[in-house]
Write an enzyme that holds these catalytic residues in place. Structure first.
Site, PDB file in Angstrom:
ATOM      1  N   CYS A 255     -15.445   2.713  16.812  1.00 56.11           N
ATOM      2  CA  CYS A 255     -16.318   3.762  17.332  1.00 56.11           C
ATOM      3  C   CYS A 255     -16.664   3.551  18.804  1.00 56.11           C
ATOM      4  CB  CYS A 255     -17.611   3.784  16.545  1.00 56.11           C
ATOM      5  SG  CYS A 255     -17.363   3.879  14.780  1.00 56.11           S
TER       6      CYS A 255
ATOM      7  N   ARG B 185      -9.774   2.960  21.833  1.00 59.23           N
ATOM      8  CA  ARG B 185     -10.363   2.056  20.851  1.00 59.23           C
ATOM      9  C   ARG B 185      -9.963   2.421  19.428  1.00 59.23           C
ATOM     10  NH1 ARG B 185     -15.307  -0.376  22.925  1.00 59.23           N
ATOM     11  NH2 ARG B 185     -16.205  -0.313  20.865  1.00 59.23           N
TER      12      ARG B 185
ATOM     13  N   TRP C 133     -14.775   5.849  13.852  1.00 64.05           N
ATOM     14  CA  TRP C 133     -13.695   5.217  13.093  1.00 64.05           C
ATOM     15  C   TRP C 133     -14.298   4.902  11.734  1.00 64.05           C
ATOM     16  CZ3 TRP C 133     -12.558   0.150  11.209  1.00 64.05           C
ATOM     17  CH2 TRP C 133     -11.211  -0.097  10.966  1.00 64.05           C
TER      18      TRP C 133
ATOM     19  N   ASN D 100     -22.905   2.900  16.442  1.00 63.70           N
ATOM     20  CA  ASN D 100     -21.801   1.985  16.160  1.00 63.70           C
ATOM     21  C   ASN D 100     -22.375   0.834  15.356  1.00 63.70           C
ATOM     22  OD1 ASN D 100     -20.173   3.502  17.755  1.00 63.70           O
ATOM     23  ND2 ASN D 100     -19.829   1.944  19.328  1.00 63.70           N
ATOM     24  N   GLY D 101     -21.604   0.342  14.405  1.00 63.41           N
ATOM     25  CA  GLY D 101     -22.090  -0.776  13.602  1.00 63.41           C
ATOM     26  C   GLY D 101     -22.271  -0.343  12.165  1.00 63.41           C
TER      27      GLY D 101
ATOM     28  N   GLU E 170       3.756 -13.246  15.399  1.00 64.85           N
ATOM     29  CA  GLU E 170       3.281 -12.243  16.348  1.00 64.85           C
ATOM     30  C   GLU E 170       4.327 -11.138  16.541  1.00 64.85           C
ATOM     31  OE1 GLU E 170       0.592 -11.355  17.529  1.00 64.85           O
ATOM     32  OE2 GLU E 170       1.004 -10.270  19.371  1.00 64.85           O
TER      33      GLU E 170
ATOM     34  N   LYS F  55       3.580  -7.241  15.773  1.00 61.04           N
ATOM     35  CA  LYS F  55       3.767  -6.151  16.746  1.00 61.04           C
ATOM     36  C   LYS F  55       4.547  -5.019  16.098  1.00 61.04           C
ATOM     37  CE  LYS F  55       1.392  -6.794  19.020  1.00 61.04           C
ATOM     38  NZ  LYS F  55       0.390  -7.713  19.050  1.00 61.04           N
TER      39      LYS F  55
ATOM     40  N   GLU G 244       2.469  -3.190  13.271  1.00 64.45           N
ATOM     41  CA  GLU G 244       1.319  -2.457  13.810  1.00 64.45           C
ATOM     42  C   GLU G 244       1.708  -1.085  14.358  1.00 64.45           C
ATOM     43  OE1 GLU G 244      -1.961  -5.115  16.108  1.00 64.45           O
ATOM     44  OE2 GLU G 244       0.074  -5.372  16.844  1.00 64.45           O
TER      45      GLU G 244
ATOM     46  N   HIS H  20      12.190 -20.724   0.512  1.00 63.86           N
ATOM     47  CA  HIS H  20      11.233 -20.753  -0.598  1.00 63.86           C
ATOM     48  C   HIS H  20      10.746 -19.354  -0.952  1.00 63.86           C
ATOM     49  CE1 HIS H  20      11.307 -25.067  -0.304  1.00 63.86           C
ATOM     50  NE2 HIS H  20      11.155 -24.943   1.008  1.00 63.86           N
TER      51      HIS H  20
ATOM     52  N   LYS I 133      -8.773  -1.040  18.467  1.00 67.13           N
ATOM     53  CA  LYS I 133      -8.632  -2.070  19.484  1.00 67.13           C
ATOM     54  C   LYS I 133      -9.669  -3.168  19.290  1.00 67.13           C
ATOM     55  CE  LYS I 133      -6.981  -3.904  23.180  1.00 67.13           C
ATOM     56  NZ  LYS I 133      -5.746  -4.647  22.882  1.00 67.13           N
TER      57      LYS I 133
HETATM   58  C1  G6P Z   1      -7.675  -5.793  16.251  1.00 65.53           C
HETATM   59  C2  G6P Z   1      -6.652  -5.436  17.308  1.00 65.53           C
HETATM   60  C3  G6P Z   1      -5.712  -6.610  17.520  1.00 65.53           C
HETATM   61  C4  G6P Z   1      -6.491  -7.852  17.875  1.00 65.53           C
HETATM   62  C5  G6P Z   1      -7.565  -8.158  16.829  1.00 65.53           C
HETATM   63  C6  G6P Z   1      -8.518  -9.244  17.319  1.00 65.53           C
HETATM   64  O1  G6P Z   1      -7.063  -5.914  15.009  1.00 65.53           O
HETATM   65  O2  G6P Z   1      -5.916  -4.302  16.905  1.00 65.53           O
HETATM   66  O3  G6P Z   1      -4.801  -6.317  18.566  1.00 65.53           O
HETATM   67  O4  G6P Z   1      -5.618  -8.933  17.974  1.00 65.53           O
HETATM   68  O5  G6P Z   1      -8.361  -7.009  16.574  1.00 65.53           O
HETATM   69  O6  G6P Z   1      -9.202  -8.753  18.427  1.00 65.53           O
HETATM   70  P1  G6P Z   1      -9.835  -9.629  19.577  1.00 65.53           P
HETATM   71  O7  G6P Z   1     -10.416  -8.634  20.530  1.00 65.53           O
HETATM   72  O8  G6P Z   1     -10.889 -10.468  18.915  1.00 65.53           O
HETATM   73  O9  G6P Z   1      -8.767 -10.454  20.175  1.00 65.53           O
END
Ligand code: G6P
Length: 608
Positions: free
Chosen positions: A2, A27, A74, A100-101, A481, A485, A488, A504, A603
């Protein structure tokens, strides 16, 4: 997650709110809305979907107002819908709130309010707060908000307006970021500076349990006891155009391509090539403590967790002390052993991730030292840790983290180097590492020239339904990672594994429809990785491999090779991840996905 923006001043509020909301789009959100005061009444406009839809909705309506609040939602409580979108209003329609929250005790509050006659129109926790404020309203909004917040358990960043007091916005914060923008005869409020940066660079960050009263001419910050607390106006340093796409099609591509520069920015002023060590101002006063550390726990979420895994390898390698990596969401709830001599390092791009922040607070409760590694200056994590290191890579807008990842790995490497040099490492060895670090940006530059061939590769594999990513040692977290990527942003199922673990389980999945991406550079596990590649090939699997330039031997074994420059083994993740970021990006684009705002993702995840 949000986003919040608010305006009071001499200009029309709507364009400022819409523009601000657009800047918060990165965001992640599913609906949006604004509330204004028009002709002494609250005017509410809400829509599901993108901000442009909201903008269309308000076109042609009477929106002349100099005060307003706007929100991108969100969904947490209740589906994305117009009813659940913010702002929410009370029964009388006089009070509007954005939030927010999460209000944790909203269930019991809602029941009490319903019993005393309040009618609810949404499934949200936020609406409870609107009615609660109404319950306390006796002609003074600030007072009513303060009284309502006493009843609330949970987290909030809120803006509230009331049609009977059209000259003020009340703001409050607990656990969800909120800042005030100070203008000339106008004030702004936002959850994130980018929403208001085009209007002012002078901001005041609210801390937890603080409130603010904004009018055209002034702002007043108070604590929960209504005592005025003077706050410092800070200047935001980064430029708006830095947040813009800068000619790239997408923020993600821009941020991938920025990495030579961002890593340089991250290291700027920190490398001492002659001395063969580094200077990290934010850790300076705590060096002794760090040198006496007997155990390090790194805690983080998502991509930051992967960067932490690389940090674990390098810190253990360099310091010869136990290092553990914990998902912040697990760490915070599982009564972890934090004994004397343990230092906890929280790693977060945004500095606002709810679980990481909670892990930090849990650690502080146990009186252990906490160090923060984050990117967003002035973020909650940055402000709640006594010591830390900023990434200094500028705003990262693409939801899928790229340049923050390489900067996190860089910072963890610099910390390891600093401590190792104090402990045992020779100046000569330190000089060798610094010299290699300095070459990383130009080596990434070289990898970026492979963009076209990676696009061709993406064309060949874009229809795959599953991917496996395999690596060993320092490049096992890179496999994780790389897979993250891809999943996601392209919604292709992808998994990362340590290459030897393939036997395994995942090996059962291998056939011609399961592309396998190997990180197969000439490092200490090179021969072993070659055997793993053979195992995949023997089962008809197709292999894409990130290899070192000039490695002829591997070319006959793999289907596609992505050649990258050599570097020291522990620095290799800074290079090997780059082609995997590009591969994920191109596959996602070819599949028509919105890479900057992937579905369901945010984000900055400020709820647990
Ligand atoms: C969300 C984002 C990721 C990020 C994660 C942790 O899931 O989409 O890209 O790695 O949060 O966020 P931070 O801001 O704590 O690195």
């Amino acid at each position: 997650m949000c986003g919040i923006v608010g305006y009071i001043g001499k200009r029309e509020a709507v364009p400022i709110l819409i523009e601000g909301l657009k800047r918060l789009e990165y965001r992640g959100y599913d609906s949006a809305g604004i509330a204004l005061i028009v002709d002494s009444k609250i005017a509410l406009h809400k829509n599901v979907g993108k901000i442009v839809a909201l903008e269309k909705l308000v076109e042609g309506q009477d929106t002349s107002s100099h005060i307003g609040i706007g929100h991108t939602r969100w969904a947490t409580h209740g589906v994305p819908s117009i009813a659940n979108a913010h702002p929410h209003i009370d029964c009388s329609g006089r009070i509007a709130i954005i939030h927010n929250g999460i209000i944790e005790n909203y269930g019991s509050l809602k029941r009490q309010l319903q019993n005393s006659g309040h009618e609810f129109h949404s499934e949200t926790d936020t609406e409870t707060l609107a009615h609660l404020i109404e319950e306390f309203y006796r002609g003074d909004l600030e007072e009513a908000v303060r009284n309502a917040l006493v009843e609330v358990e949970g987290t909030y960043g809120i803006l509230v307006i009331c049609s009977e007091e059209p000259d003020r916005i009340v703001a409050a914060r607990r656990g969800s970021p909120l800042l005030i923008g100070v203008g000339n005869g106008e004030h702004f409020a936002a959850s994130d500076a980018s929403a208001i940066l085009q209007h002012t660079r002078d901001v005041v960050y609210l801390d937890d349990n603080e409130m603010a009263l904004l009018t055209r001419e002034q702002f007043v910050t108070k604590n929960v006891q209504a005592e005025v607390i003077p706050k410092k106006v800070e200047k935001i340093a980064y430029d708006l155009e830095k947040i813009e796409r800068g000619g790239y099609d997408h923020f993600m591509l821009k941020e991938i391509c920025e990495q030579p520069q961002s890593i340089q920015d991250c290291m700027r002023g920190r490398l001492l090539p002659k001395e063969g060590t580094v200077r990290l101002g934010g850790l300076h006063e705590h060096l002794d403590q760090l040198l006496n550390t007997r155990r390090i726990i790194l805690t983080a979420c998502g991509t930051s967790w992967h960067a932490s895994l690389i940090g674990e390898y390098i810190l253990e390698d360099f310091l010869r002390i136990p290092v553990e990596v914990e998902y912040a969401s697990e760490f915070r709830y599982r009564n972890p052993v934090i004994d004397e001599g343990t230092v906890v390092v929280v790693v977060s791009q945004s500095g606002e991730t709810a679980d990481t922040l909670a892990a930090l607070r849990e650690t502080k409760k146990r009186r252990a030292p906490v160090i923060g590694i984050c990117n967003v200056v002035g973020s909650s994590i940055a402000r709640e840790t006594v010591a830390g290191v900023y990434l200094h890579v500028g705003p990262e807008i693409g939801v899928a983290s790229t340049k923050a990842f390489t900067a996190q790995v860089t910072v963890l490497t610099l910390i390891a180097l600093l401590l190792a040099r104090k402990k045992w490492m020779s100046q000569e060895e330190g000089q060798r590492i610094i010299a290699e670090l300095e070459k990383i940006p130009q080596k990434i530059e070289k990898i970026l020239t492979l963009n076209k061939s990676i696009l061709e590769l993406a064309k060949a594999y874009k229809d795959a339904r599953n991917f496996l990513y395999l690596g060993r040692g320092y490049n096992f977290p890179v496999a994780l990672e790389g897979a993250l990527k891809l999943k996601e942003i392209s919604y292709i199922h992808a998994e990362g594994y340590p290459a030897a673990e393939m036997k395994h389980g995942p090996i059962a999945l291998i056939d011609e429809n399961m592309p396998v991406v190997f990180i197969a550079i000439r490092d200490s596990s090179y021969e072993k990785i070659l055997s793993n590649i053979e195992e995949v090939k023997a089962r008809g699997g197709r292999v894409i491999a990130v290899v070192n330039e000039g490695d002829e031997k591997i070319l006959s074994t793999v289907d596609h090779a992505i050649p990258i420059p050599e570097t020291l083994e522990f620095l290799s993740p800074l290079l090997t991840i780059v082609p995997l970021q590009l591969l994920a990006y191109h596959i996602a684009i070819l599949r028509g996905c919105n890479v900057d705002q992937p579905r369901n993702l945010a984000k900055s995840v400020t709820v647990e």
